[in-house]
Design an enzyme around this catalytic site. Structure first.
Site, PDB file in Angstrom:
ATOM      1  N   HIS A 261       0.692  -1.076   0.283  1.00  0.00           N
ATOM      2  CA  HIS A 261       0.127   0.146   0.165  1.00  0.00           C
ATOM      3  C   HIS A 261       0.369   1.163   0.149  1.00  0.00           C
ATOM      4  O   HIS A 261       0.394   2.797   0.841  1.00  0.00           O
ATOM      5  CB  HIS A 261      -1.170   0.125   1.368  1.00  0.00           C
ATOM      6  CG  HIS A 261      -0.270  -0.057   2.304  1.00  0.00           C
ATOM      7  ND1 HIS A 261      -0.773  -0.697   3.716  1.00  0.00           N
ATOM      8  CD2 HIS A 261       1.203   0.671   2.802  1.00  0.00           C
ATOM      9  CE1 HIS A 261       0.629  -0.281   4.726  1.00  0.00           C
ATOM     10  NE2 HIS A 261       1.015   0.498   4.518  1.00  0.00           N
TER      11      HIS A 261
ATOM     12  N   HIS B  22      -1.297   4.208   9.729  1.00  0.00           N
ATOM     13  CA  HIS B  22      -0.107   4.968  10.211  1.00  0.00           C
ATOM     14  C   HIS B  22      -0.461   6.496  10.997  1.00  0.00           C
ATOM     15  O   HIS B  22       1.029   7.498  10.475  1.00  0.00           O
ATOM     16  CB  HIS B  22       0.357   5.188   9.049  1.00  0.00           C
ATOM     17  CG  HIS B  22       0.529   3.831   7.907  1.00  0.00           C
ATOM     18  ND1 HIS B  22      -0.626   2.944   7.189  1.00  0.00           N
ATOM     19  CD2 HIS B  22       1.270   3.418   7.177  1.00  0.00           C
ATOM     20  CE1 HIS B  22      -0.112   2.499   7.211  1.00  0.00           C
ATOM     21  NE2 HIS B  22       0.766   2.100   6.855  1.00  0.00           N
TER      22      HIS B  22
ATOM     23  N   HIS C 161       9.946  -4.424   4.588  1.00  0.00           N
ATOM     24  CA  HIS C 161      10.216  -3.415   4.748  1.00  0.00           C
ATOM     25  C   HIS C 161      10.869  -2.734   6.046  1.00  0.00           C
ATOM     26  O   HIS C 161       9.870  -3.299   7.153  1.00  0.00           O
ATOM     27  CB  HIS C 161       9.362  -2.605   3.114  1.00  0.00           C
ATOM     28  CG  HIS C 161       8.250  -2.156   4.011  1.00  0.00           C
ATOM     29  ND1 HIS C 161       7.026  -2.989   4.684  1.00  0.00           N
ATOM     30  CD2 HIS C 161       7.553  -0.316   3.908  1.00  0.00           C
ATOM     31  CE1 HIS C 161       5.830  -2.317   4.754  1.00  0.00           C
ATOM     32  NE2 HIS C 161       6.205  -1.491   4.873  1.00  0.00           N
TER      33      HIS C 161
ATOM     34  N   GLU D 105       3.760  -5.593   9.120  1.00  0.00           N
ATOM     35  CA  GLU D 105       2.063  -5.201   8.074  1.00  0.00           C
ATOM     36  C   GLU D 105       1.305  -6.494   7.516  1.00  0.00           C
ATOM     37  O   GLU D 105       0.311  -6.513   7.559  1.00  0.00           O
ATOM     38  CB  GLU D 105       2.356  -4.115   6.549  1.00  0.00           C
ATOM     39  CG  GLU D 105       2.602  -2.370   7.487  1.00  0.00           C
ATOM     40  CD  GLU D 105       2.673  -2.072   6.632  1.00  0.00           C
ATOM     41  OE1 GLU D 105       2.339  -0.605   6.822  1.00  0.00           O
ATOM     42  OE2 GLU D 105       3.075  -2.212   5.254  1.00  0.00           O
TER      43      GLU D 105
HETATM   44  C1  DHB Z   1       6.538   2.907   2.630  1.00  0.00           C
HETATM   45  C2  DHB Z   1       5.744   1.512   2.505  1.00  0.00           C
HETATM   46  C3  DHB Z   1       4.264   1.554   3.407  1.00  0.00           C
HETATM   47  O1  DHB Z   1       3.986   0.514   3.359  1.00  0.00           O
HETATM   48  C4  DHB Z   1       4.526   2.875   4.024  1.00  0.00           C
HETATM   49  O2  DHB Z   1       3.175   2.810   4.746  1.00  0.00           O
HETATM   50  C5  DHB Z   1       4.896   3.774   3.742  1.00  0.00           C
HETATM   51  C6  DHB Z   1       5.707   4.077   2.512  1.00  0.00           C
HETATM   52  C7  DHB Z   1       7.502   3.135   1.617  1.00  0.00           C
HETATM   53  O3  DHB Z   1       8.305   2.086   1.333  1.00  0.00           O
HETATM   54  O4  DHB Z   1       7.984   4.212   1.147  1.00  0.00           O
HETATM   55 FE    FE Z   2       2.584   0.758   5.566  1.00  0.00          FE
END
Ligand code: DHB
Ligand code: FE
Length: 290
Positions: free
Chosen positions: A12, A59, A193, A240
């Protein structure tokens, strides 16, 4: 009775929303990511959901660190997006289905999930970006929506097992709704991530590919990890993945994989897409009420 037509899980990332706004889908950087959604959209045309139950992480737009519910369910007639500071255009409002929301809330509480019910709720990029990926092109959204938020932001996080069980309870709640509705369950976030600290930029392809395999046939294997295991293996935002596990829990034991896509990276994130169909009919059982 309401019927779950299937489940979709997708990343997302806000940058995706900016790419959509700027029409960059065919650019070499974006093409492998957006191409993955063509099959998902074709499947949606056949599946014809009336409602999307969207399981995601807030978030900081609706909940902040001072008030952080573990599980929250929207119960409004409509949901608005707002500027989160990512430069994203503010999405068109989303229609809710308050009657279905209250059924879900009653069923979840009866099932021993003491959720927070939200008669007002702003939805963030983790809700709006997947909706735009699945139903691009503007105009009215073709489905009503129920936002469901899981805390994958701030310690202490629920366990992956608890999120899987939460998803199972959502599945039971949907299956016991007396209206004839076709319901899509959407889980957003991941895959690996980490946006901050010494491991910023961390991606774990081996673990992501394991998750894509296990989410289909052995979600219990993923539910055995602790939340801290997921932080270590998938990064601090890779947790997540718990939204994927909740989506999978809402489906029945056996599922059919319709489509998957994996592409590294978009922004800082390993992106994943999974489209699943229920293979068997759900059993409606409320263990807590038994
Ligand atoms: C990114 C990934 C995310 O899940 C998010 O909520 C905000 C930014 C990213 O990789 O930039
Ligand atoms: Fe995110």
């Amino acid at each position: 009775m309401a019927q779950i037509v299937g489940g979709i899980a997708t990343s997302h990332i806000p940058a995706i929303g900016n790419a959509i706004a700027k029409g960059l889908q065919e650019e070499p950087y974006w093409r492998p990511f957006f191409a993955g959604f063509e099959r998902a959209r074709a499947w949606l045309k056949e599946a014809r959901p009336d409602v999307a139950v969207v399981i995601y992480k807030d978030h900081g737009l609706n909940f902040f660190l001072d008030k952080m519910p573990t599980f929250a369910v929207g119960a409004a007639a409509a949901y608005r997006h707002a500027d989160e500071g990512w430069g994203l255009p503010v999405a068109r409002p989303f229609a809710g289905d308050a009657a279905l929301s209250w059924h879900l809330i009653e069923s979840l509480v009866a099932d021993a999930f003491d959720i927070v019910s939200c008669q007002e709720m702003l939805v963030d990029h983790a809700f709006t970006v997947p909706m735009s990926l699945l139903w691009p092109g503007g105009g009215e959204w073709p489905v009503k929506t129920i936002p469901i938020v899981i805390n994958t932001v701030q310690h202490p996080l629920p366990s992956p097992k608890r999120c899987f069980h939460f998803g199972q309870a959502i599945g039971r709640a949907i299956a016991s709704y007396p209206e004839k509705l076709r319901v899509l369950v959407l889980g957003t976030g991941g895959l690996s991530h980490q946006l901050e600290g010494a491991r910023a930029g961390f991606i774990n392809k081996k673990f992501d590919l394991l998750c894509l395999d296990k989410i289909v046939a052995h979600p219990e294997a993923l539910a055995r990890y602790t939340a801290m295991d997921l932080v270590a293996l998938a990064g601090s935002q890779g947790v997540e993945l718990m939204n994927w596990l909740a989506m999978r829990g809402a489906l029945t034991g056996e599922v059919r994989e319709i489509h998957r896509n994996y592409h590294i990276p978009i922004s800082n994130t390993a992106t994943g897409l999974m489209v699943l169909e229920n293979e068997t009919l759900p059993t409606i059982r409320h263990p807590a009420a038994a």
